[in-house]
Design a protein around this motif. Structure first.
Motif, PDB file in Angstrom:
ATOM      1  N   ARG B  29     -32.835   8.778  29.105  1.00 16.24           N
ATOM      2  CA  ARG B  29     -31.643   9.585  29.364  1.00 16.24           C
ATOM      3  C   ARG B  29     -31.991  11.052  29.527  1.00 16.24           C
ATOM      4  O   ARG B  29     -31.260  11.805  30.152  1.00 16.24           O
ATOM      5  CB  ARG B  29     -30.626   9.410  28.230  1.00 16.24           C
ATOM      6  N   ARG B  36     -28.868   8.622  43.162  1.00 12.32           N
ATOM      7  CA  ARG B  36     -29.382   7.419  43.809  1.00 12.32           C
ATOM      8  C   ARG B  36     -28.524   6.953  44.983  1.00 12.32           C
ATOM      9  O   ARG B  36     -28.970   6.228  45.835  1.00 12.32           O
ATOM     10  CB  ARG B  36     -29.439   6.274  42.795  1.00 12.32           C
ATOM     11  N   GLU B  37     -27.243   7.368  44.981  1.00 17.80           N
ATOM     12  CA  GLU B  37     -26.346   6.871  46.031  1.00 17.80           C
ATOM     13  C   GLU B  37     -26.654   7.569  47.349  1.00 17.80           C
ATOM     14  O   GLU B  37     -27.128   8.700  47.371  1.00 17.80           O
ATOM     15  CB  GLU B  37     -24.876   7.159  45.675  1.00 17.80           C
ATOM     16  N   ARG B  39     -24.121   7.904  49.591  1.00 20.23           N
ATOM     17  CA  ARG B  39     -22.878   8.572  49.958  1.00 20.23           C
ATOM     18  C   ARG B  39     -22.138   9.016  48.719  1.00 20.23           C
ATOM     19  O   ARG B  39     -22.275   8.432  47.653  1.00 20.23           O
ATOM     20  CB  ARG B  39     -21.969   7.607  50.709  1.00 20.23           C
ATOM     21  N   ILE B  40     -21.316  10.048  48.905  1.00 23.95           N
ATOM     22  CA  ILE B  40     -20.474  10.518  47.806  1.00 23.95           C
ATOM     23  C   ILE B  40     -19.403   9.467  47.531  1.00 23.95           C
ATOM     24  O   ILE B  40     -18.797   8.920  48.462  1.00 23.95           O
ATOM     25  CB  ILE B  40     -19.802  11.862  48.194  1.00 23.95           C
ATOM     26  N   THR B  41     -19.194   9.184  46.256  1.00 26.07           N
ATOM     27  CA  THR B  41     -18.103   8.277  45.883  1.00 26.07           C
ATOM     28  C   THR B  41     -17.142   9.039  44.971  1.00 26.07           C
ATOM     29  O   THR B  41     -17.449  10.146  44.528  1.00 26.07           O
ATOM     30  CB  THR B  41     -18.617   7.056  45.094  1.00 26.07           C
ATOM     31  N   LEU B  42     -16.010   8.449  44.694  1.00 24.30           N
ATOM     32  CA  LEU B  42     -15.007   9.104  43.841  1.00 24.30           C
ATOM     33  C   LEU B  42     -15.563   9.408  42.450  1.00 24.30           C
ATOM     34  O   LEU B  42     -15.139  10.358  41.802  1.00 24.30           O
ATOM     35  CB  LEU B  42     -13.753   8.243  43.738  1.00 24.30           C
ATOM     36  N   ALA B  43     -16.528   8.600  42.026  1.00 21.30           N
ATOM     37  CA  ALA B  43     -17.110   8.845  40.698  1.00 21.30           C
ATOM     38  C   ALA B  43     -17.731  10.239  40.624  1.00 21.30           C
ATOM     39  O   ALA B  43     -17.749  10.870  39.564  1.00 21.30           O
ATOM     40  CB  ALA B  43     -18.150   7.774  40.379  1.00 21.30           C
ATOM     41  N   LYS B  49     -20.555  11.376  34.229  1.00 21.90           N
ATOM     42  CA  LYS B  49     -22.003  11.337  34.460  1.00 21.90           C
ATOM     43  C   LYS B  49     -22.380  11.616  35.905  1.00 21.90           C
ATOM     44  O   LYS B  49     -23.311  12.369  36.183  1.00 21.90           O
ATOM     45  CB  LYS B  49     -22.554   9.951  34.081  1.00 21.90           C
ATOM     46  N   ALA B  50     -21.672  10.978  36.829  1.00 22.73           N
ATOM     47  CA  ALA B  50     -22.034  11.122  38.242  1.00 22.73           C
ATOM     48  C   ALA B  50     -21.878  12.574  38.687  1.00 22.73           C
ATOM     49  O   ALA B  50     -22.706  13.094  39.448  1.00 22.73           O
ATOM     50  CB  ALA B  50     -21.186  10.195  39.105  1.00 22.73           C
ATOM     51  N   THR B  53     -24.784  14.563  37.253  1.00 27.80           N
ATOM     52  CA  THR B  53     -26.022  14.261  37.968  1.00 27.80           C
ATOM     53  C   THR B  53     -26.036  14.968  39.314  1.00 27.80           C
ATOM     54  O   THR B  53     -27.039  15.558  39.714  1.00 27.80           O
ATOM     55  CB  THR B  53     -26.164  12.740  38.154  1.00 27.80           C
ATOM     56  N   VAL B 362     -18.206   7.315  32.710  1.00 27.74           N
ATOM     57  CA  VAL B 362     -18.827   6.699  33.876  1.00 27.74           C
ATOM     58  C   VAL B 362     -17.697   6.237  34.797  1.00 27.74           C
ATOM     59  O   VAL B 362     -16.712   5.675  34.339  1.00 27.74           O
ATOM     60  CB  VAL B 362     -19.687   5.477  33.474  1.00 27.74           C
ATOM     61  N   PRO B 365     -11.639   6.800  36.220  1.00 26.86           N
ATOM     62  CA  PRO B 365     -10.412   6.057  35.934  1.00 26.86           C
ATOM     63  C   PRO B 365      -9.184   6.667  36.599  1.00 26.86           C
ATOM     64  O   PRO B 365      -8.259   5.976  36.969  1.00 26.86           O
ATOM     65  CB  PRO B 365     -10.291   6.146  34.412  1.00 26.86           C
ATOM     66  N   LEU B 366      -9.180   7.989  36.759  1.00 25.46           N
ATOM     67  CA  LEU B 366      -7.991   8.658  37.276  1.00 25.46           C
ATOM     68  C   LEU B 366      -8.386   9.639  38.369  1.00 25.46           C
ATOM     69  O   LEU B 366      -8.617  10.803  38.097  1.00 25.46           O
ATOM     70  CB  LEU B 366      -7.287   9.445  36.154  1.00 25.46           C
TER      71      LEU B 366
END
Lengths: 380, 370, 89
Positions: B29, B36-37, B39-43, B49-50, B53, B362, B365-366
């Motif tokens: 940690r 690692r992705e 593309r950008i995601t909503l996370a 964490k995302a 990072t 992680v 949720p909203l």
């Protein structure tokens, strides 16, 4: 909150824990499996293990419906989402489950219209509001959730909504429990029965466990005191040399289940001859599919699916975790290659997965921490 | 009353093996962040964490400098013989209007609060707007009026700005970015790395009101409740606290990612344990109910008018009194303390009396809460 | 996924399957179709799962569950008390 707060009382917990400990015979270890993912989550979320003596271990079972979905089925769902004019709707937990080509969230980032819903009725609402789109609901869950999916299909039929279908991945609990009982790797002393599944199927389906396998089962509620009380009931049965099915969650679970719920499942769905469970392999008569009469609501008939079986990554030990043979931290990739952000397997993604629960809530030295949290917080 | 059966050596060996695994995980940690992705995601926008990072691996990597490195709510620059605080924030909340306020209130209060969290007296804001073709002017006027009112209440002026318009379908109505400057007249050095064992954690009021309000206001969920956003300026509250407790270690406003995110940042940056008493965390019953229904933990839900403070243990009474001296801090409470071990973890004593950890969020949720 | 939460029925539908249910002050419409054939009225409590009521909560059974737990609690308190008393004098 009524029917919740009173089942979270810490003082009563002390008393029940003392009783459990008092029933432990010296040099004997007791291993109980809690089948349901909701139980796994509650146990970790409330720190229930702090109340159990060392001699009692709770092992997590395969009752996590997200956890048992094979990668190939995730790919199939993404293939549906990538069709023109499709809106794929899904419960939040499914969004990060890795398939062979990524998760729903990855597919969404790449342009697929995938939306989170809290109820199949939300998906139907989206279908009603978007008549030019084909709305597909990723239907997952045990017998707890299948009636709700079935009712939604009936509602769609009643309203003449023709742009709505379900991708049916509902599974049934008894075959999973049988797979555990038939597994040679595990020695269990009893089961905490899945409380909400039992609301639908009742307690009678578990009788074979007590009768043929000699193991007690107590259908347990989801508040921490429900679980402790259920463990106590199991310990009492063992002390009395009994193996019976008992219902701790009687305020919610009727012994004979919900007749109407079983009816609607039967109306819309039927058992598949066999279905692949992640980590457990192919199990016959263990999952549901849409009946011919409701074919126009069946995504498997409407869309062309790749239907490719994707082998789990070699490093993944979800199967053994789901069977309770391995504890989460005993998996070779737990917390290293496989984390909630970078999950390899489903146990780490679902809020009910044993690995996610342990990583997010339980990843610490419990005996060490007990001293710390017992000291009063704040003004000392 | 407890009969403890003799623990077998097998159980000890299990504990040792488990501890080895936990130690190995901690080392991993602490490794440098990597996205690692592809593309950008909503996370990446959730504040968990995302997001962390992404910030460390992309932005900190590219921009690295001493003022940026602490990654606090605002940067403090030694300038012109004094200390200048600078901050910026973008607002993409959906829907734009909700009970308790609108995007305009968030845009002003959010930036005022980031400045206040550095110990600064907020002075001036800039505001830049990205508007979608077709956005009703009447709504823009309502947003601007809200910003004016909030700015006045916070004692700041909006002194410069910018406006861009994008084609219909390329921007969701209205996005606002505000930057702010303030003056740090006090000799405070607030930082997430300043927490010490023996310190106490305070929160200025009930958590989760804003996030739940916006979720319900979206209308997708068929949920309705009497709840409104807690958006409010916190500079006065911060000032009172710093007057009463000059040794305050840090102030943070609990926005995306919620209180849990701040506590994790403190645990990591200060290499301490944060021990929280769940029963002591103030949450309105309706927020608890909504979170139970949605399967979310209030500790991760955004607020827009609450601060988290870490103060020395000896100053807890003075600190709490200072927070409670203003209406916006009426619900302030002690929620936890700092310990030296296990470093880097946030431990929660649950309402049930058991223990668990609270990790960084992680996933998301909203989405689009602020 | 097993997420089920108790809520109080505050408004029965004049027609159709959607009742208004209250959970700690949050109100939502819940489909009560799976409880067809069971008497249901305002003031009753139901278990809600993904927007549907799966079961009506039986107050007597809830009381019995609490009595079971409280009984254990009382026995524990009595034992502690007895222990403390036996240590005195």
């Amino acid at each position: 909150m009524r029917y919740v707060d009173e089942f979270r009382d810490a003082d009563t917990a002390q008393a029940v824990a003392a009783q459990i400990a008092a029933l432990c015979e010296p040099d004997r270890h007791y291993t109980f499996m809690e089948v349901c993912g909701g139980h796994t989550h509650t146990i970790y979320k409330h720190g229930l293990e702090d109340y159990l003596p060392e001699a009692v271990t709770l092992v997590h079972g395969p009752g996590c419906p997200v956890c048992v979905i094979p990668m190939g089925r995730v790919d199939d769902a993404i293939a549906i989402a990538e069709q023109p004019d499709v809106i794929l709707t899904s419960f939040g937990d499914m969004l990060r489950v890795p398939g062979g080509r990524g998760s729903f969230l990855d597919a969404k980032a790449a342009g697929a219209d995938i939306r989170m819903v809290y109820s199949p009725l939300d998906a139907l609402k989206i279908a009603r509001n978007n008549p030019d789109k084909r709305v597909v609901f990723m239907a997952i869950g045990f017998e707890t959730t299948a009636p709700s999916t079935a009712m939604t299909v009936l509602r769609a039929a009643a309203e003449g909504i023709d742009n709505f279908s379900i991708f049916c991945n509902h599974v049934t609990i008894i075959p999973a429990i049988k797979a555990i009982l038939d597994s040679p790797d595990l020695r269990l002393d009893g089961f905490l029965g899945p409380g909400h599944v039992s609301t639908v199927i009742g307690c009678r389906p578990y009788e074979f466990i007590a009768r043929d396998h000699g193991k007690p089962l107590v259908t347990a509620g989801f508040e921490p005191l429900d679980i402790l009380a259920s463990v106590l009931m199991l310990m009492r049965q063992i002390a009395e040399g009994r193996a019976d099915v008992e219902n701790q969650y009687a305020r919610v679970v009727p012994w004979h289940g919900n007749r109407r719920a079983l009816e609607v499942i039967g109306e819309v769905m039927e058992l598949r001859p066999y279905f692949e469970w992640r980590g457990l392999g192919f199990i016959s008569q263990s999952a549901l599919q849409v009946r011919e009469a409701y074919a126009s609501y069946d995504a498997e008939r409407i869309f062309e699916l790749p239907g490719v079986r994707v082998a789990d990554p070699k490093a993944c030990q979800c199967g053994e975790v789901l069977k309770g043979v391995l504890k989460p931290w005993e998996c070779k990739v737990f917390g290293t290659a496989c984390t909630p952000e970078t999950p390899i397997g489903t146990c780490m993604v679902s809020s009910e997965g044993a690995c996610a629960a342990y990583y997010n809530f339980g990843r610490f030295n419990r005996s060490h921490v007990r001293e710390i949290t017992l000291t009063e917080v704040g003004r000392s | 009353m407890t009969v403890e059966p003799a623990a077998t050596s097998e159980v000890h060996r299990q504990h040792d093996r488990e501890q080895e695994v936990l130690d190995r995980i901690e080392r991993i940690r602490r490794r440098p962040a990597r996205v690692r992705e592809e593309r950008i995601t909503l996370a990446h926008g959730a504040g968990g964490k995302a997001t962390h990072t992404l910030i460390e691996a992309v932005f900190l990597e590219a921009f690295r400098n001493p003022a940026l490195e602490p990654l606090d709510d605002g940067a403090v620059l030694d300038l012109l013989g004094g200390r200048l605080a600078v901050t910026t924030d973008a607002f993409v909340v959906s829907p734009l209007f909700f009970p308790g306020g609108c995007i305009g209130d968030l845009a002003v209060n959010g930036t005022v609060n980031d400045l206040a969290m550095t110990g600064a007296r907020p002075v001036a804001l800039s505001a830049s707007f990205v508007l979608e073709e077709g956005f009703p002017v009447e709504e823009l006027q309502r947003v601007a009026a809200a910003m004016a009112a909030s700015a006045q209440a916070a004692g700041v002026q909006i002194v410069t700005g910018d406006t861009k318009v994008v084609q219909r379908g390329k921007g969701d109505g209205c996005y606002i970015t505000t930057s702010g400057v303030g003056v740090v007249d006090r000799p405070v050095r607030l930082s997430a790395s300043a927490a010490q064992p023996g310190d106490v954690v305070l929160v200025s009021g009930p958590i989760g009101d804003h996030g739940v309000t916006v979720m319900l206001a979206r209308g997708d969920l068929d949920l309705d409740a009497d709840i409104s956003s807690d958006t409010a300026p916190l500079h006065e509250l911060a000032g009172r606290l710093l007057d009463a407790v000059p040794e305050t270690r840090l102030l943070r406003d609990a926005t995306r990612g919620g209180v849990a995110t701040i506590l994790n940042e403190v645990a990591t940056a200060s290499a301490v344990a944060v021990v929280v008493d769940e029963a002591a965390v103030p949450v309105q019953p309706v927020v608890t109910g909504a979170c139970e229904l949605l399967g979310i933990d209030p500790l991760y839900v955004a607020c827009e008018g609450r601060l988290v403070a870490v103060v020395p243990g000896s100053d807890v009474d003075a600190g709490l009194a200072a927070l409670q001296s203003l209406p916006v801090g009426a619900g302030a409470a002690v929620i936890g303390r700092i310990a030296d071990d296990p470093a880097g973890l946030v431990l929660l004593k649950t309402g049930f009396g058991g223990s668990r950890i609270v990790d960084m969020l992680v996933g998301d949720p909203l989405p689009r809460i602020c | 996924m097993c997420l089920g939460i108790p809520g109080e029925v505050v408004e029965m539908p004049a027609e159709g399957d959607l009742a208004r249910v209250d959970v700690a002050g949050v109100r939502r419409l819940v489909n009560i179709g799976l409880l067809e054939g069971q008497p249901l009225t305002t003031g009753d409590w139901v278990l809600i799962h993904v927007g549907f009521a799966l079961s009506k909560i039986d107050e007597e059974e809830a009381r019995a569950a609490m009595d079971f737990l409280e009984g254990i609690g009382q026995a524990y308190d009595d034992e502690i008390k007895a222990l403390m008393e036996s240590n005195i004098g």
